[in-house]
Design a protein around this motif. Structure first.
Motif, PDB file in Angstrom:
ATOM      1  N   TYR A 107       0.822  -1.208   0.000  1.00 45.50           N
ATOM      2  CA  TYR A 107       0.000   0.000   0.000  1.00 45.50           C
ATOM      3  C   TYR A 107       0.859   1.262   0.000  1.00 45.50           C
ATOM      4  CZ  TYR A 107      -3.621  -3.273   1.627  1.00 45.50           C
ATOM      5  OH  TYR A 107      -4.487  -4.331   1.764  1.00 45.50           O
ATOM      6  N   VAL A 108       1.870   1.278   0.867  1.00 43.40           N
ATOM      7  CA  VAL A 108       2.704   2.482   0.999  1.00 43.40           C
ATOM      8  C   VAL A 108       3.512   2.723  -0.264  1.00 43.40           C
ATOM      9  CG1 VAL A 108       4.626   3.513   2.259  1.00 43.40           C
ATOM     10  CG2 VAL A 108       2.813   2.338   3.521  1.00 43.40           C
ATOM     11  N   VAL A 109       4.119   1.660  -0.812  1.00 38.95           N
ATOM     12  CA  VAL A 109       4.976   1.811  -1.990  1.00 38.95           C
ATOM     13  C   VAL A 109       4.155   2.133  -3.232  1.00 38.95           C
ATOM     14  CG1 VAL A 109       6.579   0.633  -3.531  1.00 38.95           C
ATOM     15  CG2 VAL A 109       6.805   0.348  -1.063  1.00 38.95           C
ATOM     16  N   VAL A 110       3.128   1.305  -3.495  1.00 42.69           N
ATOM     17  CA  VAL A 110       2.318   1.508  -4.696  1.00 42.69           C
ATOM     18  C   VAL A 110       1.515   2.805  -4.600  1.00 42.69           C
ATOM     19  CG1 VAL A 110       0.472   0.542  -6.122  1.00 42.69           C
ATOM     20  CG2 VAL A 110       2.216  -0.962  -5.145  1.00 42.69           C
ATOM     21  N   GLY A 111       1.125   3.176  -3.381  1.00 37.98           N
ATOM     22  CA  GLY A 111       0.363   4.405  -3.192  1.00 37.98           C
ATOM     23  C   GLY A 111       1.117   5.664  -3.587  1.00 37.98           C
TER      24      GLY A 111
END
Length: 428
Positions: free
Chosen positions: A325-329
């Motif tokens: 979530y954090v990276v792709v977001g």
């Protein structure tokens, strides 16, 4: 598994090439469908896009957006700022704390982070600079605090997550309440540390505070009307959104009756809402089609089997989801992110015993962080436009606030009652 790699590979390739998210998902769906089932006519894609957006619950999104726009054109929004000053304005570094607290107040009305950045930033960034804060810090705290707007109910992202996971909207609204407050408190801790060298402002008397809250009552009561009506079973979320627009128009109109905004200003506010809504609906429609294609291609099952073959540890699988979530977001807007990851991760989450409400709120929280991080954070560029600073000039000041939000993300992920307590208490 080969189909899964090709589908997701094409999707992210198009995104990295700069193709708009909605078009990327639509193209990926069309290419994959033609490759797997050449006999199915492509006319089914626009039909399913229309069907995906033709959902009653999605009606609340434009109305919450419009309510926020109307509030920013009337004294209602200024009343929220004054109330926030009465709560934390007297603490050392007061305006920085006010910025965060007013975002928490405003979150209970609009459910849109970008609207929060625009409204709060246009007033508080110049005020903070005038009081001695660097423009870089003022912009950073405005951008990161805006992410609270999509966590504390009502929230447009929670509505989309409810649609994607077939979950009750009120349950997700309640589930986001404690995480949203924790995010605000974590950012207040950073704000207290970063502004420890600023002088204290003069403290208000309790009589002055009482007067401010009395005068700010019309603004503060709006979130209570929205959530009270939904939780009391009096209105649906869509009806509550309509009521918020009527309330903002009538009460705000009474407040500005001597100097009302021009029709041109009202038209511009409505056009902005429609423009943002069009982008949202394109993404929703395209994501619905992509999700359908992924389902017939057995992509979720293939990815689930791959993950479970690597590890069956719930803690490690949860950590992998959060990192995703954090990276792709950082390069994917939260709405398509929700619609892409829900069919992939929700079956896995259920398999390892994660509650659907807990999963959905955690996902929204993690993806919402991308609104305040480069390279494509929407709030980031609104803040940049208001302050006149390029993103790289205030990116350093973003770091401690972003880290505090990530800490809260892992806390709510590994301690489910922080999300599930209120839904279980109010929604039997």
């Amino acid at each position: 598994m080969q189909t899964s790699v090709l589908l997701l590979g094409l999707l992210f390739l198009l995104i990295f090439m700069g193709v708009p998210i909605g078009y990327s998902m639509g193209i990926t769906a069309a290419v994959t469908l033609k490759a797997l089932h050449p006999g199915i006519p492509l006319i089914i894609i626009p039909q399913r896009m229309f069907g995906g957006t033709n959902n009653f619950i999605l009606l609340c999104i434009p109305f919450f957006m419009l309510a926020g726009s109307l509030m920013s054109l009337t004294p209602l929004f200024n009343k929220l700022i004054v109330c926030a000053e009465a709560v934390v304005g007297h603490i050392r570094g007061g305006l920085s704390h006010v910025n965060i607290v007013v975002s928490m107040f405003f979150a209970g009305i609009t459910g849109a982070a970008v609207a929060d950045t625009a409204a709060v930033g246009s007033l508080l960034i110049p005020a903070m600079v005038e009081e001695g804060y660097t423009k870089s810090y003022a912009t950073a705290v405005t951008v990161t605090s805006s992410t609270i707007g999509v966590i504390i109910p009502p929230s447009n992202l929670m509505v989309v997550a409810a649609l994607a996971s077939s979950t009750s909207v009120p349950r997700l609204f309640l589930g986001g309440f404690i995480p949203g407050i924790l995010s605000g408190l974590a950012q207040l801790v950073i704000s207290l540390y970063k502004t420890r060298g600023f002088p204290k402002r003069e403290s208000m008397t309790w009589k002055q505070r009482a007067k401010i809250f009395w005068e700010g009552g019309p603004a503060l009561v709006m979130p209570l009307i929205i959530m009270g009506g939904i939780l009391g079973g009096i209105v649906t979320p869509t009806e509550a959104a309509n009521i918020s627009v009527v309330y903002a128009a009538i009460v705000g109109g009474i407040m500005v009756r001597k100097n009302p905004p021009s029709l041109a200003v009202l038209q511009e506010a409505c056009e902005e809402v429609v423009s943002r809504l069009a982008a949202v609906m394109l993404c929703v429609g395209a994501a619905v089609v992509l999700g359908w294609v992924m389902a017939i291609a057995d992509v979720p099952e293939a990815i689930g089997e791959l993950i479970m073959s690597v590890t069956t540890s719930p803690a490690l699988i949860t950590a992998g989801m959060l990192i995703t979530y954090v990276v792709v977001g950082t390069f994917l807007d939260p709405i398509p992110g929700i619609l892409i990851f829900t069919p992939i991760f929700l079956p896995i989450a259920r398999q390892i015993g994660i509650d659907t409400v807990h999963f959905a709120v955690t996902m929204v929280f993690g993806l919402a962080l991308g609104l305040a991080t480069p390279p494509v954070g929407s709030c980031l560029y609104v803040g940049s436009a208001i302050s006149g600073l390029p993103v790289d000039k205030f990116a350093k000041d973003l770091v401690p606030f972003v880290i505090s939000i990530i800490v809260v993300l892992f806390l709510i992920a590994y301690f489910p009652p922080l999300i599930t307590f209120l839904p279980s208490l109010f929604m039997k």
